[in-house]
Design an enzyme around this catalytic site. Structure first.
Site, PDB file in Angstrom:
ATOM      1  N   HIS A 162     -80.050  30.392  68.271  1.00  8.46           N
ATOM      2  CA  HIS A 162     -81.425  30.088  68.702  1.00  8.46           C
ATOM      3  C   HIS A 162     -82.392  31.213  68.334  1.00  8.46           C
ATOM      4  O   HIS A 162     -83.293  31.538  69.108  1.00  8.46           O
ATOM      5  CB  HIS A 162     -81.462  29.836  70.211  1.00  8.46           C
ATOM      6  N   ASP A 227     -75.286  30.490  73.783  1.00  5.69           N
ATOM      7  CA  ASP A 227     -74.918  29.072  73.693  1.00  5.69           C
ATOM      8  C   ASP A 227     -75.114  28.525  72.283  1.00  5.69           C
ATOM      9  O   ASP A 227     -75.877  29.062  71.489  1.00  5.69           O
ATOM     10  CB  ASP A 227     -75.746  28.249  74.684  1.00  5.69           C
ATOM     11  N   GLU A 228     -74.427  27.434  72.022  1.00  2.00           N
ATOM     12  CA  GLU A 228     -74.642  26.582  70.859  1.00  2.00           C
ATOM     13  C   GLU A 228     -74.634  27.331  69.527  1.00  2.00           C
ATOM     14  O   GLU A 228     -75.392  27.009  68.616  1.00  2.00           O
ATOM     15  CB  GLU A 228     -75.949  25.795  71.018  1.00  2.00           C
ATOM     16  N   VAL A 229     -73.778  28.346  69.391  1.00  2.00           N
ATOM     17  CA  VAL A 229     -73.673  28.992  68.093  1.00  2.00           C
ATOM     18  C   VAL A 229     -72.927  28.073  67.134  1.00  2.00           C
ATOM     19  O   VAL A 229     -72.042  27.314  67.531  1.00  2.00           O
ATOM     20  CB  VAL A 229     -72.978  30.362  68.191  1.00  2.00           C
TER      21      VAL A 229
END
Length: 391
Positions: A162, A227-229
């Protein structure tokens, strides 16, 4: 009983309120914040009767204390910018509901509105406009406004994913910047871009961000995202490939563990507690050096059970109960469908959520700090925010 205005994880918010028939009410509390909660309750006992204000059904005796010490909102000001009055309005409403944590998701891939004295170009290049920014003074005003209402402000600076917006200033420490048209191969949402975990300069950048903002935000907890790598972002990066070719035995997973280790260890030197999304531990091989790490879980209810079984403190933002932006359709221009987290979460569904469901061991239950509802701002701004949070 105490004038200590320290506001943190262990702050006592209990109070006792008595309203006798004669109207001489008394309120006792161990801290100013307990008194604040008691005054809020007292105000809600008052009703209008013509031109008069009355409290019915006296005598009233209330002994009250929160079931959980952490009762918050994850508030995203990166996808859409929110003015200070909009933030103050939200903090007011939180105080009416005795909520005590404003988790400020202040930056993301889409924008960097907050001032940085270490890297001034982050805001200069990353804010939507010169008017859509938060100065140091603005941040301090929000923190003080929140504290006066018994609300802690926990900032989140999400790394290593992000972070496309960082690339506008520092492309040399980034991977997979704004891949098009197949952005979804590299990111959960556009624009793609992650810190390059093979580069020491990316870790050095992150540690300097930690140094700066742990000083600006006084709370004892600091959120590092995690998160969400997306592994494709790194596995296809030429610099990562070159590093791995020169270091047999290492891979993307070991690089990610090293990144988390270096960054979390550095945060520990500042005296802050790490707060992180569940993927940091559950979707990698990283193991924190202490059990002081707080996990914010969101994927499903079993994550709560898994975290406390491992001895970690937990805050739940389970998406199927607490994501308030769901159910308003897709926001991408090339997708005419539902949101990924449909349906809309009604107030009854939110209230029926039990964060401690299926956690029976008392020691593990004690590790559940509480919950946060989340309002992500891809489709929400300060015009739409109130009915989304307070239906």
């Amino acid at each position: 009983e105490s004038n200590d205005e320290t506001l943190g994880i262990g702050t006592d918010e209990s109070y006792t309120l008595d309203v006798p028939v004669n109207g001489q009410a008394t309120l006792t509390a161990k801290t100013p914040y307990g008194a604040l909660r008691g005054l809020e309750t007292f105000s809600q006992l008052v009703t209008s009767n013509g031109n008069a204000k009355v409290i019915a059904n006296t005598p009233i005796h209330i002994e009250d204390a929160p079931l959980y010490t952490h009762r918050g909102i994850t508030f995203d000001t990166a996808r859409n910018y929110y003015s200070l009055p909009a933030l103050y309005r939200t903090l007011d409403a939180m105080s009416y509901n005795k909520m005590n944590v404003f988790h400020w998701h202040i930056v993301d891939a889409q924008s960097w509105p907050v001032q940085s004295k270490t890297f001034p170009a982050l805001q200069a290049k990353g804010a939507y406009s010169a008017k859509q920014t938060y100065s140091y003074s603005d941040v301090n005003s929000v923190i003080q406004y929140a504290k006066q209402r018994g609300i802690r402000v926990i900032p989140e600076f999400d790394v290593p994913g992000h972070t496309y917006i960082v690339g506008l200033d520092k492309p040399e420490i980034m991977s997979c910047l704004n891949k098009q048209p197949n952005w979804d191969t590299y990111a959960a949402e556009p624009p793609s871009g992650q810190l390059n975990i093979a580069k020491p300069e990316a870790i050095d950048f992150t540690n300097k961000i930690i140094d700066e903002y742990t000083k600006l935000f006084p709370d004892e907890v600091f959120h590092l995202g995690g998160d969400e790598v997306n592994r494709n972002c790194w596995s296809e990066d030429p610099d990562v490939q070159a590093y791995l070719a020169a270091h047999p035995g290492e891979d993307v997973e070991s690089l990610l563990v090293n990144f988390y280790t270096q960054v979390h260890n550095h945060l520990e030197t500042t005296g802050k507690y790490a707060y992180t999304w569940e993927e940091t531990l559950f979707h990698s091989n990283y193991v924190p050096s202490t059990n002081n790490t707080i996990l914010q879980v969101w994927i499903d209810q079993s994550s709560v059970q898994q975290a406390v079984a491992l001895g970690y403190k937990v805050v739940s933002s389970s998406y199927d109960a607490y994501y308030l932006d769901c159910g308003h359709g897709a926001w991408l221009s090339n997708w005419d469908g539902n949101s990924w987290c449909d349906p809309f979460k009604s107030w009854m569904h939110v209230y029926n959520y039990d964060v401690a469901a299926n956690v029976t061991d008392p020691a593990q239950k004690a590790l559940i700090l509480g919950t946060e509802v989340a309002i992500w701002s891809e489709q929400t701004d300060e015009t739409a925010i109130d009915p989304r949070i307070w239906p």
